[in-house]
Design an enzyme around this catalytic site. Structure first.
Site, PDB file in Angstrom:
ATOM      1  CE1 TYR A  15      -4.384   0.192  -0.396  1.00 59.97           C
ATOM      2  CE2 TYR A  15      -4.369  -1.707   1.163  1.00 59.97           C
ATOM      3  CZ  TYR A  15      -4.954  -0.977   0.334  1.00 59.97           C
ATOM      4  OH  TYR A  15      -6.252  -1.239   0.070  1.00 59.97           O
ATOM      5  CD  GLU A  49      -4.874   4.908   0.427  1.00 64.07           C
ATOM      6  OE1 GLU A  49      -5.247   5.840   1.423  1.00 64.07           O
ATOM      7  OE2 GLU A  49      -5.431   3.989   0.128  1.00 64.07           O
ATOM      8  CG  ASP A  54      -7.629  12.089 -23.112  1.00 65.53           C
ATOM      9  OD1 ASP A  54      -6.488  11.428 -23.232  1.00 65.53           O
ATOM     10  OD2 ASP A  54      -8.888  11.338 -22.756  1.00 65.53           O
ATOM     11  CB  THR A 108      -3.627   5.350 -21.510  1.00 70.00           C
ATOM     12  OG1 THR A 108      -3.401   5.530 -22.834  1.00 70.00           O
ATOM     13  CG2 THR A 108      -5.133   5.352 -21.203  1.00 70.00           C
ATOM     14  CE  LYS A 123      -6.162   4.170 -25.514  1.00 66.86           C
ATOM     15  NZ  LYS A 123      -6.213   4.652 -24.227  1.00 66.86           N
ATOM     16  NE  ARG A 181      -4.332  -3.147 -20.558  1.00 69.91           N
ATOM     17  CZ  ARG A 181      -5.043  -2.560 -21.577  1.00 69.91           C
ATOM     18  NH1 ARG A 181      -6.141  -1.715 -21.585  1.00 69.91           N
ATOM     19  NH2 ARG A 181      -4.670  -2.892 -22.791  1.00 69.91           N
TER      20      ARG A 181
HETATM   21  N1  DSN Z   1     -10.576   2.201 -25.073  1.00 70.80           N
HETATM   22  C1  DSN Z   1      -9.570   3.174 -25.869  1.00 70.80           C
HETATM   23  C2  DSN Z   1      -9.880   3.157 -27.119  1.00 70.80           C
HETATM   24  O1  DSN Z   1      -9.962   1.985 -27.655  1.00 70.80           O
HETATM   25  O2  DSN Z   1      -9.610   4.122 -27.845  1.00 70.80           O
HETATM   26  C3  DSN Z   1     -10.094   4.761 -25.239  1.00 70.80           C
HETATM   27  O3  DSN Z   1     -10.646   4.721 -24.014  1.00 70.80           O
END
Ligand code: DSN
Length: 478
Positions: free
Chosen positions: A66, A68, A243, A272, A275, A281
Site C-alpha cells: 500500500y 497512498e 487527453d 494512458t 497505447k 496498462r
Molecule cells: N478504449 C480506448 C480506445 O480504444 O480508444 C479509449 O478509452
C-alpha cells in the site's frame, strides 16, 4: 540464440511453471494469449505490445504494498522502494515530455481524466471560494459556505469534441461520471472536410464559456493545433486540458511538435501509458506547477491505492521511450498509417477526413452497405482484428456504428513497414467488398468464404514474417 533470448525465455517459462503449480488453467490461458497475439494481425488503434522488461517489472512484490500519498509523504510505512520507482517514473515523464510536473499513479485513462477534472475544479473553483471565505481548507467552512461551494463545483461547464467526431466518453458525456459532474457541450468537425474547424470551436467556446476546454480524441485521424486551442481557452477564461492517450507515443517520439505538442500549451495533460506509448496498462497526468498540488491529491480524492508494480513498469517504459529508437518507432507508426490509408484509398475506400496524419485511420463502411459491427465481425473472420467506431453524424449510433477504426502502433512494434501496410489496406477492402448484410440485420452478414480464407492465410504470412516477442521461446516448457 543469444544470452538475452535465453534470459527472457527462461524468465517467462519459469513464471508460467510457478503459476501452473497453483492453477494450471491460468498458466495455460496466459500461454494461449501469447500464441493468439502472435498469430493475429492487430489493427486496434489503442493497443500495442509492451517490451519484456515492462511486462516483467509488473510481476513482483511491489504488488503487495500500500502506498497512498506521494513519495516522501505516505500514509503507510516502509514505502522507500515505492518512492524510488514512483520518483523515477515521474522524472522520466517530466524529462520525456518537458512537463513541469508528472503524476504517475492513475490506473487508467479514465482515472487520469478524473484526477484532472477534480484538480481543475479544486484549483479554479474551490480554492478561490476558500480564499473568499478566509479559511484554509474545506473542513473550516461553515455548513452554509460549504453548501455554496458544493453548488459552485456542480455548476461548471465542459466543452469537448463530440463522440461521433472522435471525442471520448470521459470528456463530459452522460454515460461517464464526467457528464454528471459537468454540464457538457461539444464541438464537432467540419461536415465537408471532417477536420476540426477552429473558428467554430471558438464560436462554441464563446457561447458556452466553459471552465474546461478539452482537446484530444480517440478516433480523429488528424493532428490537433493545441496553440489554437490555447488561444481559444484564454479568450474565454477556460482551463485547457488535453487527453493525449492515443497519441502520447507520437509526442514522446517528437513526431508531434510545436503547435501539435500539447504539453507546452495545456494546463493539464492526461494520457494512458499502454497505447502508442507502449508501456504498461495505466494512466498519467502531466501539468503545470499551478495544478501540481491538486493533481498530487488524486489518491485518495478519486483514485484507489497506487499500483507500485505498475509504476515500476511505467518507469521502465518511459526510460525506453527516451531512447532514440523510440523516435524512429513513432515516425514509422505515422508512415505506416499513411501507407495503410493510401492503400485503402487506392482501392476506393471512403476515409473520414480523406486520410491520416497520425497513427489511426477511420473507414466509413457504409460505402459497402455495412454497419461497423458487421464489418468488424467479417474482418475478424478473415484474421484482421479491428474495432468498430462511429463516424461523424453516424446514423447507426455508437453501438452498431458505420465505421471501422484502424491503427498502426501494434503492427509497427512487430516490424511491419509501409509496403506491408499498403497490402493490409488491400486485404481490408477485399473483405469489405465481399461482405453483404444478411437481410436488413445490422448485425448478421455474409462474407465470401473463399475471400475470407485467402485473406486469413495472407494475414498469417504477413505477421509470421515479423514474429512477436522473438526473444521469448516457450517451446518445450514442462
Ligand atoms: N478504449 C480506448 C480506445 O480504444 O480508444 C479509449 O478509452
Amino acid at each position: 540464440m543469444t544470452s538475452t533470448v535465453n534470459r527472457e525465455s527462461t524468465a517467462f517459462a519459469s513464471a508460467l511453471d510457478v503459476i501452473a503449480q497453483v492453477e494450471p488453467r491460468v498458466a495455460a490461458a496466459i500461454g494461449q494469449e501469447l500464441t493468439d497475439q502472435r498469430e493475429s494481425l492487430k489493427l486496434i488503434a489503442s493497443e500495442n505490445y509492451a517490451s519484456p522488461a515492462v511486462l516483467l517489472a509488473m510481476g513482483n512484490w511491489f504488488s503487495d504494498k500500500y502506498a497512498e500519498g506521494t513519495p516522501g509523504r505516505r500514509f503507510y510505512a516502509a514505502c522507500q522502494n515505492v518512492d524510488t520507482v514512483e520518483r523515477l517514473a515521474a522524472e522520466h515523464a517530466r524529462e520525456l515530455f518537458g512537463a513541469q510536473h508528472a503524476y504517475v499513479q492513475p490506473h487508467s485513462g479514465i482515472d487520469a481524466n478524473l484526477v484532472a477534472f477534480w484538480s481543475i475544479l479544486a484549483a479554479r473553483v474551490e480554492t478561490p471560494a476558500l480564499a473568499a471565505a478566509g479559511v484554509p481548507n474545506v473542513d473550516a467552512l461553515s455548513d452554509a459556505d460549504w453548501a455554496r461551494v458544493r453548488r459552485a463545483l456542480g455548476d461548471q461547464r465542459m466543452l469537448g469534441m463530440s463522440l461521433d467526431a472522435g471525442g471520448h466518453l470521459t470528456h463530459g458525456f452522460r454515460p461517464n461520471i464526467s457528464g454528471k459532474m459537468f454540464e457538457q457541450s461539444s464541438y464537432g468537425t467540419d461536415p465537408a472536410t471532417g477536420l476540426v474547424d477552429y473558428a467554430a470551436v471558438r464560436e462554441r467556446a464563446r457561447e458556452v464559456r466553459p471552465l474546461v476546454l478539452v482537446a484530444g480524441y480517440s478516433a480523429y485521424p488528424r493532428r490537433i493545433d493545441f496553440a489554437a486551442m490555447r488561444e481559444i481557452a484564454d479568450e474565454v477564461g477556460a482551463t485547457l486540458m488535453v487527453d493525449m492517450a492515443h497519441f502520447a507515443g507520437l509526442v514522446a517520439g517528437r513526431v508531434l511538435t510545436g503547435d501539435f505538442d500539447p504539453v507546452p500549451h495545456a494546463d493539464v495533460v492526461t494520457t494512458t501509458t499502454h497505447k502508442s506509448l507502449r508501456g504498461p496498462r495505466g494512466g498519467m497526468v502531466l501539468c503545470t506547477d499551478e495544478f501540481a498540488p491538486f493533481v498530487d491529491r488524486g489518491c485518495p480524492m478519486v483514485l484507489g491505492g497506487p499500483l507500485p508494480h505498475v509504476m515500476a513498469a511505467k518507469a521502465v517504459a518511459l526510460a525506453e521511450a527516451r531512447r532514440p529508437e523510440f523516435a524512429d518507432y513513432a515516425q514509422q507508426v505515422v508512415a505506416n498509417a499513411r501507407a495503410l490509408a493510401d492503400g485503402l484509398l487506392r482501392r476506393g475506400a471512403r476515409l473520414v477526413t480523406g486520410g491520416t496524419d497520425n497513427h489511426l485511420v477511420l473507414v466509413d463502411v457504409s460505402a459497402y452497405g455495412l454497419t461497423g459491427r458487421q464489418a468488424e465481425a467479417a474482418l475478424l473472420d478473415a484474421g484482421l482484428v479491428t474495432n468498430r467506431n462511429s463516424v461523424p453524424a453516424d446514423p447507426n449510433g455508437p453501438w452498431y456504428t458505420s465505421g471501422i477504426r484502424l491503427g498502426t502502433p501494434a503492427l509497427t512494434t512487430r516490424g511491419l513497414r509501409e509496403a506491408e501496410l499498403a497490402e493490409v489496406g488491400d486485404l481490408l477492402v477485399d473483405v469489405l467488398a465481399h461482405t453483404r448484410p444478411d437481410g436488413d440485420s445490422q448485425v448478421r452478414y455474409r462474407v465470401d468464404a473463399g475471400v475470407a480464407e485467402r485473406v486469413r492465410a495472407r494475414a498469417a504470412e504477413l505477421v509470421g514474417a515479423h514474429p512477436l516477442y522473438p526473444e521469448i521461446d516457450l517451446t518445450g516448457r514442462g
